[in-house]
Design a protein around this motif. Structure first.
Motif, short mmCIF file in Angstrom:
data_model
loop_
_atom_site.label_atom_id
_atom_site.label_comp_id
_atom_site.label_asym_id
_atom_site.label_seq_id
_atom_site.Cartn_x
_atom_site.Cartn_y
_atom_site.Cartn_z
N ALA A 56 0.80 -1.22 0.00
CA ALA A 56 0.00 0.00 0.00
C ALA A 56 0.83 1.28 0.00
O ALA A 56 0.29 2.36 -0.18
N ARG A 57 2.13 1.18 0.21
CA ARG A 57 2.95 2.39 0.24
C ARG A 57 4.08 2.29 -0.78
O ARG A 57 4.35 1.23 -1.33
N GLY A 58 4.73 3.40 -0.98
CA GLY A 58 5.83 3.44 -1.95
C GLY A 58 6.99 2.58 -1.50
O GLY A 58 7.32 2.55 -0.32
N PRO A 59 7.63 1.89 -2.43
CA PRO A 59 8.74 1.00 -2.06
C PRO A 59 9.98 1.78 -1.65
O PRO A 59 10.29 2.82 -2.22
N ASP A 60 10.68 1.26 -0.65
CA ASP A 60 11.96 1.81 -0.21
C ASP A 60 13.03 0.78 -0.58
O ASP A 60 13.33 -0.13 0.19
N PHE A 61 13.58 0.89 -1.79
CA PHE A 61 14.53 -0.09 -2.30
C PHE A 61 15.93 0.05 -1.72
O PHE A 61 16.72 -0.87 -1.81
N GLY A 62 16.23 1.21 -1.15
CA GLY A 62 17.58 1.41 -0.62
C GLY A 62 18.61 1.19 -1.70
O GLY A 62 18.50 1.74 -2.80
N PRO A 63 19.62 0.35 -1.44
CA PRO A 63 20.67 0.10 -2.43
C PRO A 63 20.17 -0.55 -3.72
O PRO A 63 20.87 -0.55 -4.72
N LEU A 64 18.99 -1.10 -3.71
CA LEU A 64 18.43 -1.72 -4.92
C LEU A 64 17.55 -0.75 -5.71
O LEU A 64 16.76 -1.16 -6.54
N ALA A 65 17.69 0.54 -5.45
CA ALA A 65 16.89 1.55 -6.16
C ALA A 65 17.25 1.59 -7.65
O ALA A 65 16.40 1.90 -8.48
N ASP A 66 18.50 1.27 -7.98
CA ASP A 66 18.90 1.22 -9.38
C ASP A 66 18.19 0.04 -10.06
O ASP A 66 18.37 -1.11 -9.64
N PRO A 67 17.38 0.30 -11.10
CA PRO A 67 16.61 -0.78 -11.74
C PRO A 67 17.49 -1.91 -12.28
O PRO A 67 17.08 -3.08 -12.21
#
Length: 136
Positions: A56-67
């Protein structure tokens, strides 16, 4: 006469016992479980309710933010690199940074939670735990 029959029985038992020992395949392997062989399945660092709330909320990918890095991690885990990540959150597991990813399951009412090390890559996923839960 009874002593002769008893002696013959003892000699036969010794002969059979010796033959059995000589034809055995060596020492039998121990079936006792060693403490070094016991494995513990790691537990997902967040509850199933929390996994569902990540959607239900925006993802917090941290170090995996780079697609590209995220796609490499997902591929190494056995998922298509293009799979839609439904949610993500940075967490600490045993004092180390990790990321929980929420992925679609095989059925519409199921999600898969995967906890990986923050360094997850195509070479080493750093898989910590995974679980499958039903959507509410």
């Amino acid at each position: 006469m009874a002593a002769g029959i008893g002696a013959a029985a003892v000699l036969a038992a010794i002969g059979l016992g010796t033959a059995a020992l000589l034809t055995s395949g060596g020492p039998a392997a121990s079936t006792a479980t060693s403490a070094s062989m016991i494995t513990v399945t790691p537990k997902m660092p967040i509850s199933s309710r929390e996994l569902n709330s990540l959607i239900a909320r925006g993802p917090d990918f941290g170090p995996l933010a780079d697609p590209n890095r995220r796609a490499a991690c997902l591929s190494a885990l056995g998922y298509p690199g293009s799979v839609q990540v439904l949610g993500a959150e940075q967490v600490q597991v045993n004092g180390k940074p990790a990321i929980v990813l929420v992925l679609p399951g095989d059925q519409p009412d199921v999600i898969v939670g995967v906890a990986v090390a923050a360094s997850c890559s195509s070479v080493d996923t750093g898989l910590i735990a995974d679980t499958t839960v039903r959507r509410p």
